[in-house]
Scaffold this motif. Sequence first.
Motif, PDB file in Angstrom:
ATOM      1  N   CYS A   1     -15.177 -94.781 -18.646  1.00  0.00           N
ATOM      2  CA  CYS A   1     -15.418 -94.708 -17.198  1.00  0.00           C
ATOM      3  C   CYS A   1     -16.757 -94.026 -16.913  1.00  0.00           C
ATOM      4  O   CYS A   1     -17.179 -93.138 -17.645  1.00  0.00           O
ATOM      5  CB  CYS A   1     -14.323 -93.901 -16.509  1.00  0.00           C
ATOM      6  SG  CYS A   1     -12.699 -94.655 -16.580  1.00  0.00           S
ATOM      7  N   THR A   2     -17.405 -94.434 -15.813  1.00  0.00           N
ATOM      8  CA  THR A   2     -18.594 -93.711 -15.354  1.00  0.00           C
ATOM      9  C   THR A   2     -18.228 -92.871 -14.138  1.00  0.00           C
ATOM     10  O   THR A   2     -17.237 -93.134 -13.458  1.00  0.00           O
ATOM     11  CB  THR A   2     -19.728 -94.677 -14.965  1.00  0.00           C
ATOM     12  OG1 THR A   2     -19.226 -95.620 -14.023  1.00  0.00           O
ATOM     13  CG2 THR A   2     -20.279 -95.408 -16.182  1.00  0.00           C
ATOM     14  N   ILE A   3     -19.058 -91.861 -13.888  1.00  0.00           N
ATOM     15  CA  ILE A   3     -18.859 -90.985 -12.731  1.00  0.00           C
ATOM     16  C   ILE A   3     -19.466 -91.673 -11.511  1.00  0.00           C
ATOM     17  O   ILE A   3     -20.562 -92.218 -11.562  1.00  0.00           O
ATOM     18  CB  ILE A   3     -19.538 -89.606 -12.959  1.00  0.00           C
ATOM     19  CG1 ILE A   3     -19.128 -89.012 -14.323  1.00  0.00           C
ATOM     20  CG2 ILE A   3     -19.245 -88.656 -11.808  1.00  0.00           C
ATOM     21  CD1 ILE A   3     -17.658 -88.780 -14.512  1.00  0.00           C
ATOM     22  N   LYS A   4     -18.688 -91.652 -10.416  1.00  0.00           N
ATOM     23  CA  LYS A   4     -19.028 -92.448  -9.241  1.00  0.00           C
ATOM     24  C   LYS A   4     -20.187 -91.868  -8.436  1.00  0.00           C
ATOM     25  O   LYS A   4     -21.007 -92.616  -7.914  1.00  0.00           O
ATOM     26  CB  LYS A   4     -17.771 -92.506  -8.361  1.00  0.00           C
ATOM     27  CG  LYS A   4     -17.749 -93.639  -7.371  1.00  0.00           C
ATOM     28  CD  LYS A   4     -16.460 -93.592  -6.564  1.00  0.00           C
ATOM     29  CE  LYS A   4     -15.603 -94.809  -6.841  1.00  0.00           C
ATOM     30  NZ  LYS A   4     -14.321 -94.782  -6.155  1.00  0.00           N
ATOM     31  N   GLU A   5     -20.266 -90.554  -8.301  1.00  0.00           N
ATOM     32  CA  GLU A   5     -21.242 -89.963  -7.368  1.00  0.00           C
ATOM     33  C   GLU A   5     -21.585 -88.547  -7.777  1.00  0.00           C
ATOM     34  O   GLU A   5     -20.941 -87.983  -8.665  1.00  0.00           O
ATOM     35  CB  GLU A   5     -20.645 -89.953  -5.946  1.00  0.00           C
ATOM     36  CG  GLU A   5     -19.349 -89.166  -5.879  1.00  0.00           C
ATOM     37  CD  GLU A   5     -18.564 -89.354  -4.583  1.00  0.00           C
ATOM     38  OE1 GLU A   5     -18.563 -90.457  -4.030  1.00  0.00           O
ATOM     39  OE2 GLU A   5     -17.948 -88.366  -4.142  1.00  0.00           O
ATOM     40  N   GLY A   6     -22.608 -87.996  -7.148  1.00  0.00           N
ATOM     41  CA  GLY A   6     -22.959 -86.590  -7.350  1.00  0.00           C
ATOM     42  C   GLY A   6     -23.907 -86.378  -8.517  1.00  0.00           C
ATOM     43  O   GLY A   6     -24.561 -87.303  -8.997  1.00  0.00           O
ATOM     44  N   THR A   7     -23.954 -85.133  -8.993  1.00  0.00           N
ATOM     45  CA  THR A   7     -24.891 -84.719 -10.043  1.00  0.00           C
ATOM     46  C   THR A   7     -24.827 -85.622 -11.269  1.00  0.00           C
ATOM     47  O   THR A   7     -25.832 -85.875 -11.917  1.00  0.00           O
ATOM     48  CB  THR A   7     -24.544 -83.276 -10.488  1.00  0.00           C
ATOM     49  OG1 THR A   7     -24.436 -82.469  -9.320  1.00  0.00           O
ATOM     50  CG2 THR A   7     -25.611 -82.685 -11.400  1.00  0.00           C
ATOM     51  N   TYR A   8     -23.619 -86.069 -11.625  1.00  0.00           N
ATOM     52  CA  TYR A   8     -23.440 -86.800 -12.884  1.00  0.00           C
ATOM     53  C   TYR A   8     -23.248 -88.302 -12.658  1.00  0.00           C
ATOM     54  O   TYR A   8     -22.784 -89.008 -13.550  1.00  0.00           O
ATOM     55  CB  TYR A   8     -22.248 -86.218 -13.651  1.00  0.00           C
ATOM     56  CG  TYR A   8     -22.358 -84.725 -13.851  1.00  0.00           C
ATOM     57  CD1 TYR A   8     -23.307 -84.198 -14.726  1.00  0.00           C
ATOM     58  CD2 TYR A   8     -21.538 -83.842 -13.151  1.00  0.00           C
ATOM     59  CE1 TYR A   8     -23.443 -82.833 -14.892  1.00  0.00           C
ATOM     60  CE2 TYR A   8     -21.665 -82.469 -13.326  1.00  0.00           C
ATOM     61  CZ  TYR A   8     -22.620 -81.972 -14.195  1.00  0.00           C
ATOM     62  OH  TYR A   8     -22.750 -80.622 -14.363  1.00  0.00           O
ATOM     63  N   ALA A   9     -23.612 -88.790 -11.497  1.00  0.00           N
ATOM     64  CA  ALA A   9     -23.413 -90.206 -11.157  1.00  0.00           C
ATOM     65  C   ALA A   9     -23.966 -91.097 -12.264  1.00  0.00           C
ATOM     66  O   ALA A   9     -25.094 -90.898 -12.732  1.00  0.00           O
ATOM     67  CB  ALA A   9     -24.093 -90.533  -9.833  1.00  0.00           C
ATOM     68  N   GLY A  10     -23.174 -92.063 -12.698  1.00  0.00           N
ATOM     69  CA  GLY A  10     -23.620 -93.039 -13.682  1.00  0.00           C
ATOM     70  C   GLY A  10     -23.396 -92.626 -15.129  1.00  0.00           C
ATOM     71  O   GLY A  10     -23.434 -93.453 -16.028  1.00  0.00           O
TER      72      GLY A  10
ATOM     73  N   LYS B   1      -5.095 -93.761  -2.016  1.00  0.00           N
ATOM     74  CA  LYS B   1      -4.447 -94.461  -3.120  1.00  0.00           C
ATOM     75  C   LYS B   1      -5.488 -95.189  -3.962  1.00  0.00           C
ATOM     76  O   LYS B   1      -6.331 -95.911  -3.427  1.00  0.00           O
ATOM     77  CB  LYS B   1      -3.440 -95.472  -2.565  1.00  0.00           C
ATOM     78  CG  LYS B   1      -2.797 -96.326  -3.639  1.00  0.00           C
ATOM     79  CD  LYS B   1      -1.716 -97.226  -3.068  1.00  0.00           C
ATOM     80  CE  LYS B   1      -1.165 -98.140  -4.150  1.00  0.00           C
ATOM     81  NZ  LYS B   1       0.001 -98.907  -3.727  1.00  0.00           N
ATOM     82  N   GLY B   2      -5.417 -94.982  -5.280  1.00  0.00           N
ATOM     83  CA  GLY B   2      -6.352 -95.659  -6.178  1.00  0.00           C
ATOM     84  C   GLY B   2      -7.524 -94.787  -6.595  1.00  0.00           C
ATOM     85  O   GLY B   2      -8.294 -95.171  -7.463  1.00  0.00           O
ATOM     86  N   ASP B   3      -7.673 -93.614  -5.974  1.00  0.00           N
ATOM     87  CA  ASP B   3      -8.743 -92.693  -6.394  1.00  0.00           C
ATOM     88  C   ASP B   3      -8.265 -91.874  -7.592  1.00  0.00           C
ATOM     89  O   ASP B   3      -7.124 -91.394  -7.616  1.00  0.00           O
ATOM     90  CB  ASP B   3      -9.118 -91.727  -5.259  1.00  0.00           C
ATOM     91  CG  ASP B   3      -9.951 -92.390  -4.181  1.00  0.00           C
ATOM     92  OD1 ASP B   3     -10.515 -93.470  -4.456  1.00  0.00           O
ATOM     93  OD2 ASP B   3     -10.043 -91.832  -3.068  1.00  0.00           O
ATOM     94  N   HIS B   4      -9.163 -91.705  -8.552  1.00  0.00           N
ATOM     95  CA  HIS B   4      -8.875 -90.912  -9.744  1.00  0.00           C
ATOM     96  C   HIS B   4     -10.041 -89.952  -9.937  1.00  0.00           C
ATOM     97  O   HIS B   4     -11.199 -90.365  -9.834  1.00  0.00           O
ATOM     98  CB  HIS B   4      -8.744 -91.804 -10.976  1.00  0.00           C
ATOM     99  CG  HIS B   4      -7.760 -92.918 -10.800  1.00  0.00           C
ATOM    100  ND1 HIS B   4      -6.429 -92.800 -11.119  1.00  0.00           N
ATOM    101  CD2 HIS B   4      -7.921 -94.164 -10.275  1.00  0.00           C
ATOM    102  CE1 HIS B   4      -5.808 -93.940 -10.831  1.00  0.00           C
ATOM    103  NE2 HIS B   4      -6.684 -94.774 -10.314  1.00  0.00           N
ATOM    104  N   PHE B   5      -9.739 -88.706 -10.192  1.00  0.00           N
ATOM    105  CA  PHE B   5     -10.829 -87.744 -10.313  1.00  0.00           C
ATOM    106  C   PHE B   5     -10.414 -86.578 -11.204  1.00  0.00           C
ATOM    107  O   PHE B   5      -9.233 -86.384 -11.498  1.00  0.00           O
ATOM    108  CB  PHE B   5     -11.258 -87.244  -8.926  1.00  0.00           C
ATOM    109  CG  PHE B   5     -10.132 -86.779  -8.049  1.00  0.00           C
ATOM    110  CD1 PHE B   5      -9.680 -85.481  -8.092  1.00  0.00           C
ATOM    111  CD2 PHE B   5      -9.508 -87.679  -7.175  1.00  0.00           C
ATOM    112  CE1 PHE B   5      -8.641 -85.058  -7.283  1.00  0.00           C
ATOM    113  CE2 PHE B   5      -8.459 -87.263  -6.359  1.00  0.00           C
ATOM    114  CZ  PHE B   5      -8.024 -85.945  -6.412  1.00  0.00           C
TER     115      PHE B   5
END
Length: 485
Positions: free
Chosen positions: A221-230, A458-462
């Motif tokens: 998985c990639t990180i969606k947003e923020g400092t580590y996005a991508g 629903k459907g968000d994972h973090f």
Amino acid sequence: MALIHQPIDFMGQNIYNGYYIRIGADGKLEYVDRPAGFPKTAANWPVTPECLYWGTKFLYERYQMPLYITENGMSCHDQVSADGRVHDSNRIDFLDQYLSQLQRASDDGVDIRGYFLWTFLDNFEWDKGYNERFGLVYVDFATQKRIAKDSAFWYQKVMETNGGILCMNNADANKEILFMNPVFKQMIWGGNKLGSKWGYEIPGENTGECWAVSAHPNGDCTIKEGTYAGKTLSQLWTEEPQLFGNVAGDRFPLLIKIIDANDDLSIQVHPDDAYAGENENGSFGKTECWYILDAPEGATLVIGHNAKDKAELEDMIHNGRWNEFLREVPIKKGDFIQIDPGTVHAIKGGIEILETQQNSDITYRVYDYGRLQNGKPRELHIEKSIDVITVPAKSVEESVVNISTDAKNTMNPLISCSYYRVWKLDVDGSMEVSQEYPFLIMSVVEGDGLINGQLIKKGDHFILPSGFGKVELQGKMELIASTVA
Ligand code: ZN
């Protein structure tokens, strides 16, 4: 001119903000427009902390001179609150971010000798008079009364700790939620509910699995947003171990999946760490558990088997006595099942589950109902299966737990084994969690709400990283949470 062109010992710079530029169509540089609503100070100056990194780095590379920041700071909409104090949180955040960027330059080798904050007291500005307040100390211009603002006490601590309390030096206080971009897997038994019910953009029909939190090489998985996005989760695990509480291990230990079975899955079994390590190139074994998100009326799963000893097991498998061998267990929405290595199991059509498992893909297929894929039966792993299947199987009562009557607004423990701890959360109104684990994975499986004021659905994972601290959940939603044991 003769006097003032002497060599200098150091360079002083007043730095407040910077511009983004890019190469234009004609090859010349051009300014990039600031986005609507960009952050600005009370004097409408842009807030661009990176200027203390790029600015000092550029000047030092060009002139090789020791540098002093002779002015930096902000004008805030400061006011005396009802409690008699001046709460200038914007200034604290401004200075925290700017000083962190200055330290970043210093860490890169830029010769930073000093920093002068503009300024101590609210003052008479040469251009704006008393209209702007730049001070750490509030001044009532009519009475000359002084009040130390919140930033004054914060800055005192910055000096006492030589910058130790700055956000960049305080990775343990990481407050950024790491949202995941899931990876989808098409399977012959998959359906389309991950699109129709979950709202994901699925690659097509037969999408069986959503790898929601995964650092596995077959679906990172990639990180969606923020400092580590991508960045991928496996990269973060290696490069930023402090986010995960510096847990030992060469790979992220867990894998969270949502499975939509449109058809029955093959009958399978997983090895333990010792067997997988020896026979599968050092892979982890696989212990997994299932939370039943949805199941049709009268649904069953295959969990365990009816062979009483190894000899009977081999006979049942070699002679295809599947009806006698397989143990079907009735299940319903809200059931929870732990699948230890060596447990024969299969998900049946129509069932949706959230799976929490070791970060491993090692599966031995015992039986596939004689089905064909592209005209051929899928590979079976009979001998390895017989090696690892536990005989006799664990009882049904020990395997299936129903927690649907459990309490709202609390962490309801589902299991704690040597690989993971899993909880179910039923948020109705609001609840508070203290994130004191090395990291805490959360999946919203129903409804929507807020996490520390941020919308989730629903459907968000973090992942809530190490040191995240207080977590406020509000709304009407169900979540599955997990961490390492
Ligand atoms: Zn499995």
